[in-house]
Design a protein around this motif. Sequence first.
Motif, short mmCIF file in Angstrom:
data_model
loop_
_atom_site.label_atom_id
_atom_site.label_comp_id
_atom_site.label_asym_id
_atom_site.label_seq_id
_atom_site.Cartn_x
_atom_site.Cartn_y
_atom_site.Cartn_z
N ASP A 91 0.81 -1.22 0.00
CA ASP A 91 0.00 0.00 0.00
C ASP A 91 0.85 1.28 0.00
N SER A 92 2.04 1.22 -0.59
CA SER A 92 2.88 2.41 -0.68
C SER A 92 3.75 2.34 -1.93
N TYR A 93 3.77 3.42 -2.71
CA TYR A 93 4.68 3.50 -3.85
C TYR A 93 5.96 4.24 -3.48
N GLN A 94 6.03 4.77 -2.25
CA GLN A 94 7.15 5.62 -1.86
C GLN A 94 8.29 4.86 -1.20
N SER A 95 8.11 3.59 -0.94
CA SER A 95 9.18 2.79 -0.34
C SER A 95 9.07 1.36 -0.84
N GLY A 96 10.20 0.67 -0.79
CA GLY A 96 10.21 -0.71 -1.26
C GLY A 96 11.50 -1.41 -0.89
N GLU A 97 11.65 -2.61 -1.43
CA GLU A 97 12.78 -3.45 -1.03
C GLU A 97 13.27 -4.29 -2.19
N ILE A 98 14.57 -4.54 -2.18
CA ILE A 98 15.22 -5.48 -3.11
C ILE A 98 15.82 -6.59 -2.28
N GLN A 99 15.62 -7.84 -2.69
CA GLN A 99 16.30 -8.98 -2.10
C GLN A 99 17.04 -9.71 -3.21
N TYR A 100 18.35 -9.83 -3.03
CA TYR A 100 19.18 -10.46 -4.07
C TYR A 100 20.22 -11.36 -3.40
N ASN A 101 20.27 -12.62 -3.84
CA ASN A 101 21.21 -13.58 -3.26
C ASN A 101 22.59 -13.45 -3.89
N LEU A 102 23.58 -13.10 -3.06
CA LEU A 102 24.97 -13.16 -3.50
C LEU A 102 25.43 -14.61 -3.42
N ARG A 103 26.33 -15.00 -4.31
CA ARG A 103 26.71 -16.41 -4.36
C ARG A 103 28.23 -16.57 -4.47
N ASP A 104 28.71 -17.62 -3.77
CA ASP A 104 30.09 -18.09 -3.90
C ASP A 104 31.12 -16.98 -3.64
N LEU A 105 30.91 -16.20 -2.58
CA LEU A 105 31.91 -15.22 -2.20
C LEU A 105 33.11 -15.94 -1.59
N SER A 106 34.31 -15.49 -1.92
CA SER A 106 35.51 -16.08 -1.36
C SER A 106 35.71 -15.57 0.07
N ALA A 107 36.54 -16.27 0.83
CA ALA A 107 36.85 -15.84 2.19
C ALA A 107 37.62 -14.52 2.13
N GLY A 108 37.27 -13.60 3.04
CA GLY A 108 37.96 -12.31 3.03
C GLY A 108 36.97 -11.17 3.03
N GLN A 109 37.50 -9.96 2.88
CA GLN A 109 36.66 -8.76 2.92
C GLN A 109 36.06 -8.48 1.54
N HIS A 110 34.80 -8.07 1.54
CA HIS A 110 34.11 -7.73 0.29
C HIS A 110 33.33 -6.43 0.50
N THR A 111 33.06 -5.76 -0.61
CA THR A 111 32.23 -4.55 -0.57
C THR A 111 31.09 -4.69 -1.57
N ALA A 112 29.96 -4.09 -1.24
CA ALA A 112 28.81 -4.03 -2.14
C ALA A 112 28.32 -2.60 -2.19
N GLU A 113 28.19 -2.06 -3.39
CA GLU A 113 27.67 -0.72 -3.60
C GLU A 113 26.40 -0.80 -4.44
N VAL A 114 25.36 -0.16 -3.97
CA VAL A 114 24.07 -0.18 -4.67
C VAL A 114 23.68 1.25 -5.02
N LYS A 115 23.31 1.44 -6.29
CA LYS A 115 22.87 2.76 -6.76
C LYS A 115 21.39 2.69 -7.10
N ILE A 116 20.62 3.61 -6.52
CA ILE A 116 19.17 3.64 -6.69
C ILE A 116 18.76 4.98 -7.28
N TRP A 117 17.85 4.95 -8.25
CA TRP A 117 17.32 6.16 -8.89
C TRP A 117 15.86 6.34 -8.52
N ASP A 118 15.44 7.59 -8.35
CA ASP A 118 14.02 7.84 -8.09
C ASP A 118 13.30 8.18 -9.40
N ALA A 119 12.00 8.44 -9.31
CA ALA A 119 11.19 8.68 -10.51
C ALA A 119 11.62 9.93 -11.26
#
Length: 271
Positions: free
Chosen positions: A233-261
Motif C-alpha cells: 500500500d505504498s509507492y514511496q518505499s520498497g525493497e530489493i532482495q538479491y542472493n549473492l553467491r560463492d563469495l571467497s573468504a575475506g573482505q568484500h564490498t557491495a555498492e548499490v545505486k538507486i534512482w528515483d522517478a
Amino acid sequence: INNNRRSFNLIGDPNLKIALPQYVLVADSINHLDPDLQVDTVRALSKMHVVGHVEDLSGNVMTNFNGIVSPTIYDKIKLSQTLQNEPSAPLVQFEEQNNALYKGKATVKNGYFSFEFIVPKDINYSFGKGKISLYAENGSFDAAGFDTSFIVGGIDTNAPVDNQGPEVQLFLNDENFVNGGITSSSPLLIVKASDEFGINTVGNGVGHDLTLILDGNTASPIVLNDYYVADLDSYQSGEIQYNLRDLSAGQHTAEVKIWDANNNSSLARIE
C-alpha cells in the motif's frame, strides 16, 4: 525435421493440470475513468491511480476475498532482436513488453483494491498502449487479470521539481547486520529504498538502472530492476532482495545505486 529440431521444448508432464488462478481481477477505473468507456493517457511524472475488484468466472464480485494484489505496470511494447550467438544464426526482430513502470503490493478488502504511483521520468515518450498485469492471493485462492486500455507517453510539464535522491539502506541476511560483519559465502543482500516520488525501475534511460557493484568491479554491474518491489500500500518505499553467491573468504564490498522517478540517484555501500 532437422531444420526444426530446436524449435520445440516440452518441460514437465503434459497430463498435469495447469495451476491457473480460480478467479479474475478487473480494473474498474484508471485515473478515475472507466477504461471500457474512455482511454486515458498516462504521462511521465504524473500519478497513475487504479481501482479494481476480484470476480468469479460468472462476473460476480468476490466480496469475501481478502488478501494481497501484486500489480505490475508496463511501458509500451518495444522491438528487440536476437543476439546472433552463432555466426550462422539469423538476426530476428521480435516484440516484448518488459519495462516495468511500477511493481508493488496492495490490500484487497472485501473483493476490492486500489493503488497509485508516480510514473517515472524514464518512460519512452512516444505514445502507445501500456499494460496492467495483476495477480492476487489470499492464502487459499488466487486471481489474475490484465488491462491494456490506457496510453503511456509524453510528460507532465506541471509536475513538482525534485532534486533529492532516495534514501537507501543495505543489510545482509537481516536488518540486524552491522557494517563490516561476518556472513556466509552466499548471503542475502537486502536493499531498503524510499523516496517521496517513488523508485525508477523502468530501465529505459542509459545509466539509470538500479545496480549492484561487487568489490568495485564497475565493468560487471548487476542490474536489480526486476528485484525491486514496493511496500504494501505504498509507492514511496520498497525493497530489493538479491542472493549473492560463492563469495571467497575475506573482505568484500557491495555498492548499490538507486534512482528515483525524477532521475535523482543515491549510492549506498556496505562491507
